[in-house]
Design a protein around this motif. Structure first.
Motif, PDB file in Angstrom:
ATOM      1  N   PRO A  63      21.217  -3.512   4.678  1.00 23.80           N
ATOM      2  CA  PRO A  63      20.308  -3.983   5.738  1.00 23.80           C
ATOM      3  C   PRO A  63      19.284  -2.943   6.160  1.00 23.80           C
ATOM      4  N   ASP A  64      19.699  -1.650   6.183  1.00 27.31           N
ATOM      5  CA  ASP A  64      18.765  -0.587   6.536  1.00 27.31           C
ATOM      6  C   ASP A  64      17.569  -0.595   5.590  1.00 27.31           C
ATOM      7  N   LEU A  65      17.862  -0.599   4.304  1.00 26.66           N
ATOM      8  CA  LEU A  65      16.799  -0.506   3.312  1.00 26.66           C
ATOM      9  C   LEU A  65      15.951  -1.761   3.273  1.00 26.66           C
ATOM     10  N   ALA A  66      16.581  -2.931   3.346  1.00 27.24           N
ATOM     11  CA  ALA A  66      15.836  -4.191   3.300  1.00 27.24           C
ATOM     12  C   ALA A  66      14.816  -4.248   4.430  1.00 27.24           C
ATOM     13  N   LEU A  67      15.226  -3.857   5.626  1.00 29.71           N
ATOM     14  CA  LEU A  67      14.310  -3.872   6.761  1.00 29.71           C
ATOM     15  C   LEU A  67      13.170  -2.890   6.549  1.00 29.71           C
ATOM     16  N   ALA A  68      13.470  -1.705   6.017  1.00 25.54           N
ATOM     17  CA  ALA A  68      12.429  -0.712   5.766  1.00 25.54           C
ATOM     18  C   ALA A  68      11.413  -1.222   4.748  1.00 25.54           C
ATOM     19  N   VAL A  69      11.896  -1.868   3.686  1.00 31.78           N
ATOM     20  CA  VAL A  69      10.989  -2.393   2.658  1.00 31.78           C
ATOM     21  C   VAL A  69      10.095  -3.478   3.237  1.00 31.78           C
ATOM     22  N   ILE A  70      10.661  -4.341   4.072  1.00 36.24           N
ATOM     23  CA  ILE A  70       9.864  -5.393   4.706  1.00 36.24           C
ATOM     24  C   ILE A  70       8.727  -4.779   5.512  1.00 36.24           C
ATOM     25  N   LYS A  95       9.639  -7.445  -9.538  1.00 35.68           N
ATOM     26  CA  LYS A  95      10.917  -7.709 -10.210  1.00 35.68           C
ATOM     27  C   LYS A  95      11.810  -6.466 -10.200  1.00 35.68           C
ATOM     28  N   ALA A  96      11.213  -5.308 -10.456  1.00 31.02           N
ATOM     29  CA  ALA A  96      12.000  -4.080 -10.428  1.00 31.02           C
ATOM     30  C   ALA A  96      12.539  -3.826  -9.021  1.00 31.02           C
ATOM     31  N   LEU A  97      11.716  -4.094  -8.017  1.00 35.36           N
ATOM     32  CA  LEU A  97      12.152  -3.902  -6.644  1.00 35.36           C
ATOM     33  C   LEU A  97      13.283  -4.864  -6.297  1.00 35.36           C
ATOM     34  N   ASN A  98      13.146  -6.127  -6.721  1.00 39.43           N
ATOM     35  CA  ASN A  98      14.187  -7.101  -6.402  1.00 39.43           C
ATOM     36  C   ASN A  98      15.492  -6.781  -7.119  1.00 39.43           C
ATOM     37  N   ASP A  99      15.399  -6.322  -8.366  1.00 41.76           N
ATOM     38  CA  ASP A  99      16.617  -5.932  -9.094  1.00 41.76           C
ATOM     39  C   ASP A  99      17.340  -4.809  -8.355  1.00 41.76           C
ATOM     40  N   PHE A 100      16.572  -3.860  -7.842  1.00 40.10           N
ATOM     41  CA  PHE A 100      17.160  -2.754  -7.084  1.00 40.10           C
ATOM     42  C   PHE A 100      17.812  -3.257  -5.799  1.00 40.10           C
ATOM     43  N   ALA A 149       0.829  -1.201   0.000  1.00 40.60           N
ATOM     44  CA  ALA A 149       0.000   0.000   0.000  1.00 40.60           C
ATOM     45  C   ALA A 149       0.866   1.255   0.000  1.00 40.60           C
ATOM     46  N   ARG A 150       2.079   1.170   0.592  1.00 40.17           N
ATOM     47  CA  ARG A 150       2.969   2.337   0.653  1.00 40.17           C
ATOM     48  C   ARG A 150       4.091   2.202  -0.380  1.00 40.17           C
ATOM     49  N   TRP A 151       3.727   1.789  -1.569  1.00 40.05           N
ATOM     50  CA  TRP A 151       4.695   1.672  -2.650  1.00 40.05           C
ATOM     51  C   TRP A 151       5.390   3.009  -2.918  1.00 40.05           C
ATOM     52  N   ASP A 152       4.649   4.123  -2.741  1.00 38.89           N
ATOM     53  CA  ASP A 152       5.235   5.442  -2.992  1.00 38.89           C
ATOM     54  C   ASP A 152       6.437   5.694  -2.079  1.00 38.89           C
ATOM     55  N   ALA A 173      14.100   4.185  -2.855  1.00 42.57           N
ATOM     56  CA  ALA A 173      14.957   3.777  -3.973  1.00 42.57           C
ATOM     57  C   ALA A 173      15.571   4.997  -4.655  1.00 42.57           C
ATOM     58  N   ALA A 174      14.784   6.069  -4.772  1.00 48.70           N
ATOM     59  CA  ALA A 174      15.288   7.289  -5.407  1.00 48.70           C
ATOM     60  C   ALA A 174      16.463   7.870  -4.633  1.00 48.70           C
ATOM     61  N   GLN A 175      16.440   7.715  -3.295  1.00 53.49           N
ATOM     62  CA  GLN A 175      17.555   8.209  -2.483  1.00 53.49           C
ATOM     63  C   GLN A 175      18.852   7.464  -2.801  1.00 53.49           C
ATOM     64  N   HIS A 176      18.722   6.277  -3.375  1.00 57.74           N
ATOM     65  CA  HIS A 176      19.895   5.488  -3.751  1.00 57.74           C
ATOM     66  C   HIS A 176      20.136   5.505  -5.261  1.00 57.74           C
ATOM     67  N   GLY A 177      19.500   6.464  -5.952  1.00 56.87           N
ATOM     68  CA  GLY A 177      19.757   6.650  -7.372  1.00 56.87           C
ATOM     69  C   GLY A 177      19.016   5.728  -8.305  1.00 56.87           C
TER      70      GLY A 177
END
Length: 492
Positions: A326-333, A308-313, A285-288, A294-298
């Motif tokens: 690890p920071d980002l992975a936990l946030a995405v989860i 698939k796009a998320l996993n590639d990133f 729901a919070r895809w935005d 992701a934009a913060q990481h270019g």
């Protein structure tokens, strides 16, 4: 006069927390008699009466891989090379044959829906006499099982899927902590593996199949998260420290085989026109917010959820920036939200899928000793194999799915609270120290941070303004309170 402050009783607090969140940890009247009847009905610790229609598969090299302390063994695995690839078999303890629908134990399991795990105490869905003995696939004991079978080709595709009953024997109870490093070439084989060339070959064949399956799912868009889990060190019932438990090749192997088994169950029931309880994860729901991270990481992600796009990133970031991954992975989860159970009827034209696994057909079926949805799936499959009507109506399945969702949320609350109490005990001597972490929650209820070493979560009580999920931050530990389950930080 002794003024020493008494140690906080984590076991008693876990029991109280279970009651507070709607669980009934004690088994109902009639349970002991039912366990005794089950034991008397079988000769020795076997999951059910021998089935004349079951295949005799006690000869092959079955093994189990689980945590070092696991006693409720729900499944065992084996593999063999065949034309077209590697045939994988996953044998699942036939709990449904032992626990009758509508019995006292079944009623208790239906209300609890799951085993709840805390570091100091486990609250089993079924009595330990069953889950760790009569219906556990323990080493060197014959057991009745439900087997899922599929062939994995070199590209990781599955074919030749089937389900049947069999008699099996676990020849080696193994642990992730030993098998994983051995498969990775980072550690020696344990005594059981070292003593058997057959077992070594069997595990390497299983690993080959799992690696192919993993590559296929990644190409299809399944999400890969490499995150550390909190692993409290408990000595004499007391938490002494909290370490990090990481994934390895053995945990990946079992994960792949369980996904294959669960997909086989779901696809087979759909092909047979049978309703079932599916395990789904909806598009975030919070895809935005994920797009913004992701934009913060270019990286620019699509505007609509795209696994698939998320996993590639995520995969690219893990390789390029392992420090911040690890920071980002936990946030995405956290932003993806939890899975849930839904009923998919036989005539549903567009069943919900599992966003994280990139799977359209997925059930929970491989842990019937500790998840009620899996026990229900076994009963549905048994009816399908016997060619008889399902033991549940669609309405009954819907009610079960709703109860499983409610209890799963309650179970997460118990486990989360106990993790905080365990952390409060372990960190009592670290007040004033600074830690690095990632924000995991930000709402009017409070702002929460998960620090990485040790991997524990707490609330930011000062300086939390402007922080959102996914932000990395340095925080100072200001207080711990095991009674209130508080681990409080201030922004450093």
């Amino acid at each position: 006069m002794n003024t020493t402050k008494p140690a906080f009783d984590l076991g008693a607090s876990a029991y109280a927390e279970m009651l507070k969140d709607g669980f009934h940890p004690d088994f109902p009247a009639g349970s002991d008699a039912q366990v005794a009847a089950i034991r008397a009905a079988v000769s020795g610790p076997i999951s059910s009466q021998p089935d004349a229609k079951a295949r005799d598969l006690r000869g092959p090299w079955w093994s189990s891989i689980d945590n070092d302390t696991s006693k409720d063994l729900d499944q065992i695995e084996m593999a063999e090379r065949v034309d077209g690839g590697i045939r994988v078999r996953v044998a699942i303890a036939n709990v449904a044959a032992a626990v009758a629908k509508g019995s006292p134990l079944d009623g208790h399991a239906a209300a609890q829906t799951q085993t709840v795990y805390t570091a100091v105490r486990i609250f089993p869905m079924l009595p330990s006499e069953l889950s760790t003995d009569l219906t556990s696939l323990n080493q060197d004991v014959d057991h009745a099982a439900l087997v899922t079978e599929y062939v994995v080709d070199a590209q990781g595709n599955l074919s030749g899927q089937s389900i049947y009953r069999a008699e099996v024997r676990n020849k080696a109870q193994l642990a992730y902590s030993k098998v994983g490093p051995w498969l990775e070439g980072k550690g020696p084989a344990d005594a059981k593996v070292a003593a058997s060339a057959e077992l070594q070959a069997q595990l390497r064949l299983q690993d080959e199949a799992a690696q192919a399956m993993h590559a296929r799912r990644a190409a299809d868009g399944a999400l890969e998260f490499c995150k550390g889990e909190a692993d409290p060190v408990v000595v004499d019932g007391k938490v002494r420290a909290i370490h990090e438990m990481e994934q390895n090749r053995a945990t990946d192997l079992i994960e792949e085989f369980m996904i294959g088994a669960n997909k086989t169950m779901a696809e087979t029931m759909r092909a047979a026109g049978r309703s079932c309880i599916r395990r789904v994860v909806r598009a975030p729901a919070r895809w935005d917010r994920i797009v913004a991270l992701a934009a913060q990481h270019g990286t620019k992600l699509p505007a609509a959820p795209d696994s698939k796009a998320l996993n590639d990133f995520l995969s690219g970031l893990r390789k390029a920036d392992s420090v911040h991954y690890p920071d980002l992975a936990l946030a995405v989860i956290k932003l993806m939200g939890p899975g849930e159970y839904v009923v998919i009827t036989a005539d549903d034209p567009q069943p919900l899928g599992h966003f994280g696994l990139a799977a359209k057909d997925y059930v929970h079926s491989t842990a019937p000793n500790r998840r009620y949805a899996d026990l229900v799936s076994q009963r549905l499959v048994a009816a399908m194999l016997d060619g008889v009507a399902a033991p549940y109506s669609d309405a009954e399945l819907g009610a079960i799915a709703q109860q499983c969702n409610l209890q799963e949320a309650a179970g997460r609350k118990v486990e989360r609270t106990m993790q905080k109490r365990e952390a409060a005990v372990a960190l009592a001597g670290s007040v004033g120290k600074t830690f690095h972490g990632v924000v995991t929650g930000a709402s009017d209820k409070g702002t929460y941070v998960r620090v990485f070493d040790p991997p524990v979560e707490g609330r930011i009580i000062r300086g939390e303004q402007g922080l959102d999920v996914g932000a990395t931050v340095d925080v100072k530990l200001v207080d711990t309170n095991p009674q209130m389950a508080f681990v409080d930080f201030a922004r450093a």
